[in-house]
Design an enzyme around this catalytic site. Sequence first.
Site, PDB file in Angstrom:
ATOM      1  N   ASN A 241      41.194  31.933  42.984  1.00  0.00           N
ATOM      2  CA  ASN A 241      41.195  31.221  41.705  1.00  0.00           C
ATOM      3  C   ASN A 241      42.061  29.961  41.776  1.00  0.00           C
ATOM      4  OD1 ASN A 241      40.488  30.790  39.033  1.00  0.00           O
ATOM      5  ND2 ASN A 241      42.142  32.052  38.210  1.00  0.00           N
TER       6      ASN A 241
ATOM      7  N   GLU B 105      36.900  30.464  46.136  1.00  0.00           N
ATOM      8  CA  GLU B 105      37.331  29.613  45.029  1.00  0.00           C
ATOM      9  C   GLU B 105      38.677  28.953  45.360  1.00  0.00           C
ATOM     10  OE1 GLU B 105      37.022  29.519  40.176  1.00  0.00           O
ATOM     11  OE2 GLU B 105      36.877  31.453  41.178  1.00  0.00           O
TER      12      GLU B 105
ATOM     13  N   ASP C 271      33.345  37.178  47.154  1.00  0.00           N
ATOM     14  CA  ASP C 271      32.997  37.335  45.751  1.00  0.00           C
ATOM     15  C   ASP C 271      31.486  37.168  45.628  1.00  0.00           C
ATOM     16  OD1 ASP C 271      32.640  37.233  43.061  1.00  0.00           O
ATOM     17  OD2 ASP C 271      34.135  35.671  42.662  1.00  0.00           O
TER      18      ASP C 271
ATOM     19  N   ASN D  85      29.756  38.147  43.049  1.00  0.00           N
ATOM     20  CA  ASN D  85      29.445  37.857  41.640  1.00  0.00           C
ATOM     21  C   ASN D  85      28.278  38.660  41.079  1.00  0.00           C
ATOM     22  OD1 ASN D  85      31.148  36.141  40.062  1.00  0.00           O
ATOM     23  ND2 ASN D  85      30.786  34.511  41.547  1.00  0.00           N
TER      24      ASN D  85
ATOM     25  N   HIS E 183      41.451  37.967  40.452  1.00  0.00           N
ATOM     26  CA  HIS E 183      40.912  38.958  41.383  1.00  0.00           C
ATOM     27  C   HIS E 183      42.070  39.596  42.152  1.00  0.00           C
ATOM     28  CE1 HIS E 183      36.548  37.563  41.462  1.00  0.00           C
ATOM     29  NE2 HIS E 183      37.147  36.577  40.821  1.00  0.00           N
TER      30      HIS E 183
END
Length: 265
Positions: free
Chosen positions: A10, A36, A153, A155, A256
């Site tokens: 993030n 990310e 990730d 998603n 996360h």
Amino acid sequence: MLTVSTVNVNGLRAAAKKGFTEWLATTPADVVACQEVRAEPDSLTAELREPSGWHTVHAPSATKGRNGVSLYSRVEPESVRIGFGEAEFEDSGRYAEMWLPGVVVASLYLPSGDVGTPRQDEKERFMAAFLPYLETLRDKAASENREVLVCGDWNIAHTELDLKNWKTNRKNSGFLPEERAWLSRVFDELGYVDVQRRLDPEGPGPYTWWSYRGRAFDNDSGWRIDYHVATPGLAERCTSMVVERAASYDARWSDHAPLTATYDV
């Protein structure tokens, strides 16, 4: 033994200020996959760009401040690859892989999507292009007697066991029937294995992402969208997997948690 950890950070620079740097310095992982990252390599400090004792590959997005994946490995890779050959996504900062002795380890950041918007269309195009690449990668690795581990990730919460509030999310991106069916194809048609579910078939969870909104983290109202997806030979040799959930909300350095597994290779 090979220990691999994956985490959506993030924003790597923000995470570093909150504890990622200390975590990386103490992790037992041999390979760390980040998603990310949201930073160009030249904007990272040296201890993030190429920390001592690690070999790195960074795949930033052409759109600054978006996406980005990285891989850190204590073992020098034999080769690296950024992107998977689909022109639209080559410089999107969503995929990178390292070819290590006996195994290919990849970091994946699959688009998050948003129903009824171009973001969902992008997610669907990505999935359509990525599925045949997973097949090609599996076969190419097998021809060299290597296993494959695509972690990151994804998603998508695959089943009702993979998110707390599944009933209210059936029409939301990340739990759409067509997304879940696509992930089933990765497992059922291509033969990859959801390593967490192999170890813990009953669930629920364990979750790897909790919204910053409300009390999602405190109530463990999360989603399991971070995966270790491996070829069967490697999946069978996983001896442990743990979600490194922070002790408290204020101790988090991302929304996360790292997902860390050890393989007896």
